[in-house]
Each structure stands twice: as structure tokens, then as C-alpha cells.
Design a protein around this motif. Structure first.
Motif, PDB file in Angstrom:
ATOM      1  N   PHE A 326       0.843  -1.208   0.000  1.00  0.00           N
ATOM      2  CA  PHE A 326       0.000   0.000   0.000  1.00  0.00           C
ATOM      3  C   PHE A 326       0.872   1.248   0.000  1.00  0.00           C
ATOM      4  O   PHE A 326       0.579   2.222  -0.720  1.00  0.00           O
ATOM      5  CB  PHE A 326      -0.909  -0.028   1.227  1.00  0.00           C
ATOM      6  CG  PHE A 326      -1.935   1.071   1.255  1.00  0.00           C
ATOM      7  CD1 PHE A 326      -3.202   0.858   0.766  1.00  0.00           C
ATOM      8  CD2 PHE A 326      -1.619   2.316   1.800  1.00  0.00           C
ATOM      9  CE1 PHE A 326      -4.155   1.892   0.819  1.00  0.00           C
ATOM     10  CE2 PHE A 326      -2.553   3.335   1.847  1.00  0.00           C
ATOM     11  CZ  PHE A 326      -3.832   3.114   1.345  1.00  0.00           C
ATOM     12  N   GLY A 332      -2.470   4.312  -6.936  1.00  0.00           N
ATOM     13  CA  GLY A 332      -3.743   4.103  -6.274  1.00  0.00           C
ATOM     14  C   GLY A 332      -4.495   2.865  -6.709  1.00  0.00           C
ATOM     15  O   GLY A 332      -5.429   2.433  -6.026  1.00  0.00           O
ATOM     16  N   ARG A 335      -3.865   0.209  -4.148  1.00  0.00           N
ATOM     17  CA  ARG A 335      -4.474   0.637  -2.890  1.00  0.00           C
ATOM     18  C   ARG A 335      -5.981   0.347  -2.886  1.00  0.00           C
ATOM     19  O   ARG A 335      -6.528  -0.137  -1.887  1.00  0.00           O
ATOM     20  CB  ARG A 335      -4.224   2.128  -2.679  1.00  0.00           C
ATOM     21  CG  ARG A 335      -2.788   2.479  -2.337  1.00  0.00           C
ATOM     22  CD  ARG A 335      -2.666   3.960  -1.994  1.00  0.00           C
ATOM     23  NE  ARG A 335      -1.324   4.273  -1.504  1.00  0.00           N
ATOM     24  CZ  ARG A 335      -0.979   5.458  -1.005  1.00  0.00           C
ATOM     25  NH1 ARG A 335      -1.887   6.436  -0.921  1.00  0.00           N
ATOM     26  NH2 ARG A 335       0.252   5.681  -0.575  1.00  0.00           N
ATOM     27  N   LYS A 336      -6.629   0.666  -3.990  1.00  0.00           N
ATOM     28  CA  LYS A 336      -8.072   0.432  -4.052  1.00  0.00           C
ATOM     29  C   LYS A 336      -8.377  -1.061  -3.931  1.00  0.00           C
ATOM     30  O   LYS A 336      -9.321  -1.463  -3.227  1.00  0.00           O
ATOM     31  CB  LYS A 336      -8.637   0.978  -5.365  1.00  0.00           C
ATOM     32  CG  LYS A 336     -10.149   0.926  -5.424  1.00  0.00           C
ATOM     33  CD  LYS A 336     -10.674   1.127  -6.829  1.00  0.00           C
ATOM     34  CE  LYS A 336     -10.479  -0.132  -7.658  1.00  0.00           C
ATOM     35  NZ  LYS A 336     -11.220  -0.103  -8.931  1.00  0.00           N
ATOM     36  N   VAL A 339      -7.782  -2.154  -0.198  1.00  0.00           N
ATOM     37  CA  VAL A 339      -8.823  -1.665   0.710  1.00  0.00           C
ATOM     38  C   VAL A 339     -10.139  -2.393   0.457  1.00  0.00           C
ATOM     39  O   VAL A 339     -10.871  -2.736   1.400  1.00  0.00           O
ATOM     40  CB  VAL A 339      -8.979  -0.144   0.547  1.00  0.00           C
ATOM     41  CG1 VAL A 339     -10.214   0.348   1.294  1.00  0.00           C
ATOM     42  CG2 VAL A 339      -7.739   0.585   1.052  1.00  0.00           C
ATOM     43  N   VAL A 390      -5.604   3.790   5.550  1.00  0.00           N
ATOM     44  CA  VAL A 390      -6.800   3.863   4.688  1.00  0.00           C
ATOM     45  C   VAL A 390      -7.214   5.300   4.400  1.00  0.00           C
ATOM     46  O   VAL A 390      -7.596   5.619   3.253  1.00  0.00           O
ATOM     47  CB  VAL A 390      -7.952   3.062   5.326  1.00  0.00           C
ATOM     48  CG1 VAL A 390      -9.240   3.216   4.521  1.00  0.00           C
ATOM     49  CG2 VAL A 390      -7.575   1.592   5.446  1.00  0.00           C
ATOM     50  N   GLN A 392      -5.545   7.729   3.644  1.00  0.00           N
ATOM     51  CA  GLN A 392      -4.729   8.292   2.564  1.00  0.00           C
ATOM     52  C   GLN A 392      -5.384   8.095   1.193  1.00  0.00           C
ATOM     53  O   GLN A 392      -5.106   8.844   0.262  1.00  0.00           O
ATOM     54  CB  GLN A 392      -3.344   7.646   2.579  1.00  0.00           C
ATOM     55  CG  GLN A 392      -2.538   7.922   3.841  1.00  0.00           C
ATOM     56  CD  GLN A 392      -1.172   7.246   3.814  1.00  0.00           C
ATOM     57  OE1 GLN A 392      -0.691   6.812   2.750  1.00  0.00           O
ATOM     58  NE2 GLN A 392      -0.540   7.157   4.976  1.00  0.00           N
ATOM     59  N   LEU A 393      -6.258   7.081   1.092  1.00  0.00           N
ATOM     60  CA  LEU A 393      -6.926   6.839  -0.202  1.00  0.00           C
ATOM     61  C   LEU A 393      -7.939   7.931  -0.534  1.00  0.00           C
ATOM     62  O   LEU A 393      -8.302   8.117  -1.710  1.00  0.00           O
ATOM     63  CB  LEU A 393      -7.622   5.465  -0.172  1.00  0.00           C
ATOM     64  CG  LEU A 393      -8.161   4.924  -1.495  1.00  0.00           C
ATOM     65  CD1 LEU A 393      -7.039   4.798  -2.524  1.00  0.00           C
ATOM     66  CD2 LEU A 393      -8.824   3.570  -1.292  1.00  0.00           C
ATOM     67  N   SER A 396      -7.128  10.589  -3.298  1.00  0.00           N
ATOM     68  CA  SER A 396      -7.256  10.300  -4.734  1.00  0.00           C
ATOM     69  C   SER A 396      -8.341  11.168  -5.358  1.00  0.00           C
ATOM     70  O   SER A 396      -9.285  11.620  -4.686  1.00  0.00           O
ATOM     71  CB  SER A 396      -7.589   8.816  -4.937  1.00  0.00           C
ATOM     72  OG  SER A 396      -7.843   8.547  -6.305  1.00  0.00           O
ATOM     73  N   TYR A 401     -12.388   5.374  -5.784  1.00  0.00           N
ATOM     74  CA  TYR A 401     -11.396   5.161  -4.728  1.00  0.00           C
ATOM     75  C   TYR A 401     -11.888   5.767  -3.405  1.00  0.00           C
ATOM     76  O   TYR A 401     -11.753   5.155  -2.337  1.00  0.00           O
ATOM     77  CB  TYR A 401     -10.061   5.792  -5.110  1.00  0.00           C
ATOM     78  CG  TYR A 401      -9.374   5.132  -6.295  1.00  0.00           C
ATOM     79  CD1 TYR A 401      -9.975   4.100  -6.995  1.00  0.00           C
ATOM     80  CD2 TYR A 401      -8.107   5.555  -6.710  1.00  0.00           C
ATOM     81  CE1 TYR A 401      -9.347   3.508  -8.072  1.00  0.00           C
ATOM     82  CE2 TYR A 401      -7.474   4.968  -7.784  1.00  0.00           C
ATOM     83  CZ  TYR A 401      -8.107   3.944  -8.471  1.00  0.00           C
ATOM     84  OH  TYR A 401      -7.483   3.347  -9.531  1.00  0.00           O
ATOM     85  N   ARG A 402     -12.439   6.971  -3.466  1.00  0.00           N
ATOM     86  CA  ARG A 402     -12.928   7.629  -2.262  1.00  0.00           C
ATOM     87  C   ARG A 402     -14.081   6.840  -1.639  1.00  0.00           C
ATOM     88  O   ARG A 402     -14.164   6.703  -0.415  1.00  0.00           O
ATOM     89  CB  ARG A 402     -13.395   9.039  -2.601  1.00  0.00           C
ATOM     90  CG  ARG A 402     -12.269   9.983  -3.046  1.00  0.00           C
ATOM     91  CD  ARG A 402     -12.843  11.296  -3.538  1.00  0.00           C
ATOM     92  NE  ARG A 402     -11.792  12.235  -3.923  1.00  0.00           N
ATOM     93  CZ  ARG A 402     -12.035  13.435  -4.464  1.00  0.00           C
ATOM     94  NH1 ARG A 402     -13.305  13.814  -4.679  1.00  0.00           N
ATOM     95  NH2 ARG A 402     -11.049  14.246  -4.788  1.00  0.00           N
ATOM     96  N   ALA A 405     -12.699   3.857   0.200  1.00  0.00           N
ATOM     97  CA  ALA A 405     -12.034   4.276   1.441  1.00  0.00           C
ATOM     98  C   ALA A 405     -13.054   4.613   2.526  1.00  0.00           C
ATOM     99  O   ALA A 405     -12.883   4.226   3.697  1.00  0.00           O
ATOM    100  CB  ALA A 405     -11.122   5.472   1.164  1.00  0.00           C
TER     101      ALA A 405
END
Length: 469
Positions: A326, A332, A335-336, A339, A390, A392-393, A396, A401-402, A405
Motif C-alpha cells: 500500500f 492508487g 491501494r483500491k 482496501v 486507509v 490516505q486513499l 485520490s 477510490y474515495r 475508502a
């Protein structure tokens, strides 16, 4: 004198006689002229609306009231046609017929009237004659067709002959296939052949990649994926993951993830074969992004709805591997995926725990509840620092992505709420995002979407903000 007088008296008598005869003859001529004199001109009404002049005939339409011979039962009734025909004194005609006196011949003639001619046209009579006339051959064929329709056995024979004419006999097809040396393979036979080719020392990397692509298509079926494991195919795929060629690693992880998806039998065999350790090792080493994406897909397929594998994942340092991955990912995309996988694992356990409150459950479900109780995912997330990773996402620019998160933050709130409150940047991000999405919600309402996607994101922000108060 007397002689002269007698002569004059005789002359007077002769003149008187001659005068009477001439008068009678004149009356006779007048009566003839009253009917129609020879060579007289007559004016006949034109059906088109004008007048025409004729010199030798007169036409009369006979009505029911004009037939003066109705009381004469010995008259012969003549059926008129569209052609003029001569009438004898003993002939009678139907009502509506057209009768004329031919002044040249002095004879009466008859034909069909105008209303009758509208119906009795030449085309109509020919049509009726055609419809009502049948040749002997046509009658014979019609009788034969009736007998065949009444005979069920004949119908079955005809139907069978029709089917046989469309399809070839089975023995003939087998003979032709034997001559062509065709081989019909089942999916199991195809997979066995592909595995033999994959294991062959003569196979090139391109050939192995093509084999893996065909296997990935086949293992989407549950039975094929299980058959692949039973014939030792899982071991070959794990060997592909350990290959030094990145392309083989990517294709092998893709096949493994497709075989594991919603297939508990393959999930158990994969854990028993050491697939989890191989996948985590591949993620922990330096690999191209496309390889890590497929490996994450395989890990998520292995852990989904499988608490035993999740517990081994945590005990083998899976969360630490994911946290390192991550932090390294700046784009990203990984990361997505990470998560999302963590959120799914949390939601599974919560759902099973809520259903487990019902006392009327079968033994299998109670065993699943027991196994999920041994998965301490929330505590591991808190210890490995995911409460600060988490958020930090949210930085984006991608709405998806939001959303992922925010859902994960809400799921981790029971163990991370204190850290959320102490994280000032998280609160600022939530307020900023709320203002931004409120404007988008107004745009959705203007377009007629009251409960759109952005309104859902605002609801997630508000729910998290309420928990943090």
C-alpha cells in the motif's frame, strides 16, 4: 235531265267512297307512326348523361309492371345474354332485361339490362367457369389426397421420409468421421492434453502462455476447476508463479484466481498445496505492476468466504505484506484493490456474526461462525497501522477510490475511532469532500436524480462524521 242527274249522283257516290278509304288509310298510317314509322329518327337517353340519335332501333327496359304477358302461362321465358337475340311472339323475358325493336328487320330483340351487365361481365363468368370446372385428373388427385389425409400410417411414413431426406444416417456419419480421423474431446481430455504440453520440455514460453489462456477459459466452470486440481494441474500453475518470466507469473496467477473464485473445493486444495505462501512471496518481492494486480486477484479469490484461509493469511504476515504494498503504490490502483479486499473480509465476519444470533441454524453454519470468531482481523488492522493508512486513499481524485475508502473507514470505526478523532487532516478532508459532493448532488437533482451516486457518497461522509463527533 234525269240522265244527267244520275250521272252526277254516281260520281258523287264514288268520290265519297274514295274519300272514306283515304281517311281510313291515313288513320292506319298515323297509328303506325305512333308506334314507330320506318326510317323515323328517335332520341335515346345516353347513360353518360348526354343524348344520342339513332335511326333504326328503339331500346326499352322491361320492368315487372310492364310485363303484359304474365297471365299467359304458355309463354316460353328466354334467358338473355350480353348479346342481342331475336324474340319471337311466344317468348317472354325476365324483369330488368333490355328490349328493342329493330326497325330495319321489324323484329324484337333482347339482351341483359345495364344492372345485370355490371355483374355478368366476361371476367366474372370466366372466373366462375374456372372455379366450377374440374378436370377428371384433378378430381382423382383430390380424392387420393383425401384418402391419404385420413390414413395416419401414410402421414407417419411421409414424415419419416421427410426427416430422413434432411439428415444423414448415424452409421454413415460415423464412417465419414472415421475416414476424416476426427477426434471429439471433452473438457477433461482437453485440459489433460494442455497440461502434457505445458509440462513438455519442448514447449516455448509463448506456447505455455497460450496454454494458460485456454486453461483460464475452462476453469471458470466449477467442475473443470476441480478436475484440473485432481489431475495435478494446480501444481503446474504454482510452478508458473515461481517462474522467472513475468509473463508466465501473470498468466499463472490469472488462471489460479479464476479457478479459486466461488469454488470451495479448489480453495481447500490450494491452501493445502501452499498456494497462499507462494502468493504472499510473489507480492513481497519486486514484481511489475501487472503481475501484482493478478496476484492480488488470486489472493482475494482464495480468502473470500474462507475463514480458515483468512486466519492463515493473518498468521503468515499477510497484513504486513499488504501494508508495504500500500505504501509503495503511488498510482492508487493497488491501494483500491487492497482496501476493497479488507472491507470484504470485515463485512463477511460481521454478516456471519449477525446471522449467528439466530438459534435455529444448522451445524455447518455454526461451524462457520466458530471459524470466523478465530479471525481477529480488526485487531490486526489496528496493530498494523491501517487506521492511518486507509484515510490516505481519500486523497485520490477518483470517486470510486474515495467511496471504497469511506466504506472501509466505517467498517474499521469500532477499533479505529480514537485515531480518527485525533487525525485532524481526516476531519478536514471529510469537510472538504462534503462541500465538493454537495455541489455535485445539486447537479444530480437538477437532472432529476434525487438519490444518485454522489448523494450516496455524501451519506457515507455524514455517517463517518457523526461517528467521529
Amino acid at each position: 235531265m234525269r240522265f244527267i242527274s244520275s250521272q252526277f249522283g254516281g260520281a258523287s257516290f264514288s268520290c265519297l267512297t274514295l274519300f272514306v278509304l283515304l281517311l281510313l288509310h291515313f288513320c292506319h298510317i298515323v297509328s303506325i307512326v305512333g308506334q314507330k314509322s320506318d326510317g323515323a329518327l328517335t332520341v335515346v337517353e345516353n347513360p353518360d348523361g348526354g343524348e344520342r340519335v339513332g335511326g333504326a332501333e328503339e331500346e326499352v327496359t322491361v320492368d315487372d309492371d310492364d310485363d303484359d304477358d304474365d297471365d299467359e302461362g304458355d309463354l316460353e321465358v328466354v334467358q338473355p345474354t350480353e348479346q342481342w337475340q331475336t324474340l319471337k311472339p311466344s317468348h317472354a323475358v325476365p324483369a330488368g332485361s333490355r328490349v328493342r325493336l329493330n326497325l330495319q328487320t321489324g323484329e324484337r330483340e333482347v339482351r341483359l339490362g345495364d344492372e345485370q351487365l355490371k355483374y355478368w361481365t366476361q371476367e366474372h363468368r370466366e372466373k366462375e367457369e374456372t372455379q366450377s370446372s374440374f378436370s377428371p385428373d384433378e378430381l382423382k388427385r383430390a380424392m387420393k389426397k383425401i384418402k391419404e389425409d385420413l390414413n395416419p400410417a401414410s402421414k407417419d411414413t411421409q414424415r419419416q421420409d421427410s426427416v430422413e431426406s434432411k439428415y444423414r444416417p448415424l452409421e454413415e456419419l460415423k464412417r465419414d468421421m472415421a475416414q476424416l480421423d476426427l477426434l471429439v474431446e471433452t473438457d477433461v481430455q482437453i485440459m489433460r492434453r494442455l497440461l502434457d504440453q505445458f509440462n513438455s520440455s519442448n514447449s516455448t514460453t509463448e506456447q505455455k502462455m497460450s496454454i494458460l489462456l485456454e486453461l483460464e477459459y475452462l476453469v471458470h466452470q466449477v467442475d473443470n476447476a476441480q478436475s484440473l486440481c485432481s489431475m495435478g494441474g494446480l501444481q503446474f500453475i504454482l510452478e508458473g508463479l515461481n517462474s522467472s518470466d513475468f509473463r508466465l507469473q501473470e498468466s499463472s496467477a490469472f488462471v489460479l484466481g479464476s479457478a479459486l473464485a466461488s469454488n470451495p473445493v479448489v480453495q481447500v486444495k490450494a491452501v493445502e498445496s501452499g498456494a497462499l505462501q507462494t502468493l504472499l512471496t510473489t507480492l513481497a518481492t519486486a514484481q511489475p505492476l501487472r503481475v501484482k494486480k493478478k496476484v492480488l486477484f488470486a489472493v482475494a479469490s482464495l480468502l473470500r468466504h474462507f475463514p480458515y484461509a483468512q486466519r492463515h493469511f493473518l498468521s503468515h504476515g499477510g497484513l504486513q505484506v499488504l501494508s508495504d504494498l500500500f505504501r509503495e503504490d503511488r498510482g492508487g490502483i493497488l491501494r483500491k484493490r487492497i482496501v476493497t479486499m479488507l472491507y470484504d473480509m470485515i463485512s463477511e465476519k460481521e454478516l456471519i456474526s449477525q446471522v449467528g444470533l439466530d438459534s435455529v441454524l444448522d451445524a455447518a453454519h455454526q461451524e462457520r461462525v466458530r471459524q470466523y470468531s478465530k479471525v481477529s482481523l480488526q485487531g490486526e488492522l489496528f496493530e498494523k497501522g491501517w487506521c492511518s493508512l486507509v484515510p490516505q486513499l481519500l486523497e485520490s481524485t477518483e470517486h470510486d477510490y474515495r467511496e471504497k475508502a469511506l466504506r472501509a473507514l466505517l467498517a474499521m470505526a469500532p477499533v479505529c475511532l480514537d485515531q480518527y478523532r485525533s487525525n485532524g487532516s481526516l476531519l478536514d478532508s471529510l469537510l472538504s469532500l462534503r462541500d465538493q459532493y454537495q455541489e455535485m448532488v445539486q447537479s444530480e437533482i437538477t437532472l432529476g436524480e434525487e438519490n444518485g451516486y454522489f448523494a450516496e457518497i455524501v451519506q457515507l461522509i455524514d455517517a463517518l462524521h457523526v461517528k467521529m463527533k
